[in-house]
Design a protein around this motif. Structure first.
Motif, PDB file in Angstrom:
ATOM      1  N   LYS A  86       0.836  -1.200   0.000  1.00 23.58           N
ATOM      2  CA  LYS A  86       0.000   0.000   0.000  1.00 23.58           C
ATOM      3  C   LYS A  86       0.869   1.248   0.000  1.00 23.58           C
ATOM      4  O   LYS A  86       0.624   2.197  -0.748  1.00 23.58           O
ATOM      5  CB  LYS A  86      -0.935  -0.012   1.206  1.00 23.58           C
ATOM      6  N   GLN A  87       1.918   1.226   0.808  1.00 25.95           N
ATOM      7  CA  GLN A  87       2.848   2.364   0.858  1.00 25.95           C
ATOM      8  C   GLN A  87       3.552   2.543  -0.492  1.00 25.95           C
ATOM      9  O   GLN A  87       3.722   3.650  -0.974  1.00 25.95           O
ATOM     10  CB  GLN A  87       3.877   2.156   1.978  1.00 25.95           C
ATOM     11  N   GLY A  88       3.931   1.417  -1.103  1.00 23.79           N
ATOM     12  CA  GLY A  88       4.574   1.478  -2.413  1.00 23.79           C
ATOM     13  C   GLY A  88       3.649   2.045  -3.476  1.00 23.79           C
ATOM     14  O   GLY A  88       4.073   2.820  -4.329  1.00 23.79           O
ATOM     15  N   PHE A  89       2.381   1.662  -3.419  1.00 28.81           N
ATOM     16  CA  PHE A  89       1.420   2.194  -4.384  1.00 28.81           C
ATOM     17  C   PHE A  89       1.247   3.694  -4.197  1.00 28.81           C
ATOM     18  O   PHE A  89       1.170   4.443  -5.150  1.00 28.81           O
ATOM     19  CB  PHE A  89       0.065   1.491  -4.247  1.00 28.81           C
ATOM     20  N   LYS A  90       1.191   4.130  -2.943  1.00 25.10           N
ATOM     21  CA  LYS A  90       1.052   5.569  -2.678  1.00 25.10           C
ATOM     22  C   LYS A  90       2.270   6.325  -3.193  1.00 25.10           C
ATOM     23  O   LYS A  90       2.142   7.398  -3.783  1.00 25.10           O
ATOM     24  CB  LYS A  90       0.886   5.823  -1.177  1.00 25.10           C
ATOM     25  N   SER A  91       3.446   5.768  -2.986  1.00 24.48           N
ATOM     26  CA  SER A  91       4.672   6.402  -3.443  1.00 24.48           C
ATOM     27  C   SER A  91       4.740   6.479  -4.960  1.00 24.48           C
ATOM     28  O   SER A  91       5.384   7.349  -5.515  1.00 24.48           O
ATOM     29  CB  SER A  91       5.907   5.634  -2.930  1.00 24.48           C
ATOM     30  N   SER A  92       4.058   5.571  -5.617  1.00 30.22           N
ATOM     31  CA  SER A  92       4.051   5.544  -7.087  1.00 30.22           C
ATOM     32  C   SER A  92       2.909   6.362  -7.670  1.00 30.22           C
ATOM     33  O   SER A  92       2.641   6.279  -8.854  1.00 30.22           O
ATOM     34  CB  SER A  92       3.945   4.098  -7.574  1.00 30.22           C
ATOM     35  N   ASP A  93       2.215   7.102  -6.803  1.00 28.96           N
ATOM     36  CA  ASP A  93       1.085   7.925  -7.243  1.00 28.96           C
ATOM     37  C   ASP A  93      -0.005   7.102  -7.910  1.00 28.96           C
ATOM     38  O   ASP A  93      -0.642   7.549  -8.852  1.00 28.96           O
ATOM     39  CB  ASP A  93       1.536   9.047  -8.165  1.00 28.96           C
ATOM     40  N   LEU A  94      -0.230   5.887  -7.414  1.00 30.11           N
ATOM     41  CA  LEU A  94      -1.267   5.038  -7.979  1.00 30.11           C
ATOM     42  C   LEU A  94      -2.543   5.088  -7.171  1.00 30.11           C
ATOM     43  O   LEU A  94      -3.549   4.520  -7.543  1.00 30.11           O
ATOM     44  CB  LEU A  94      -0.769   3.581  -8.062  1.00 30.11           C
ATOM     45  N   THR A  95      -2.487   5.773  -6.020  1.00 28.54           N
ATOM     46  CA  THR A  95      -3.691   5.925  -5.194  1.00 28.54           C
ATOM     47  C   THR A  95      -3.924   7.408  -4.975  1.00 28.54           C
ATOM     48  O   THR A  95      -3.184   8.241  -5.455  1.00 28.54           O
ATOM     49  CB  THR A  95      -3.522   5.220  -3.834  1.00 28.54           C
TER      50      THR A  95
END
Length: 96
Positions: A86-95
């Motif tokens: 979840k943190q990785g997705f946030k960092s990738s601007d996917l959320t």
């Protein structure tokens, strides 16, 4: 912990992780390759966890202390993996 308590705790943990998994599953399709690889590894762990949950839930055999501990340990590992994803997705601007 008796068998009924183990089943109850297993069901709660299973439902919580299933919800997290379902939310992340959608995002995984949009993820970068590194996150996708981590997602694939975590999916393998989920399959193991789900199989243990079904064994405990069926009550076909009395759940042993070792099975309960292994189930809980794998559940906590999945929680951490989902948190990292979840943190990785946030960092990738996917959320959001």
């Amino acid at each position: 912990m008796n068998e009924e308590e183990l089943k109850s705790e297993a069901k709660k943990l299973y439902e919580k992780l299933k919800t997290q998994r379902d939310e992340l599953k959608v995002q995984a399709h949009l993820a970068k390759a590194e996150l996708r690889d981590k997602w694939n590894k975590t999916e393998h762990d989920w399959e193991r966890f789900e199989a243990k949950a079904k064994t405990i839930g069926k009550g076909a055999q009395k759940a042993s202390e070792d099975v309960g501990k292994g189930f809980t340990l794998l559940g906590h590992q999945l929680q951490e993996a989902y948190k990292d994803l979840k943190q990785g997705f946030k960092s990738s601007d996917l959320t959001d």
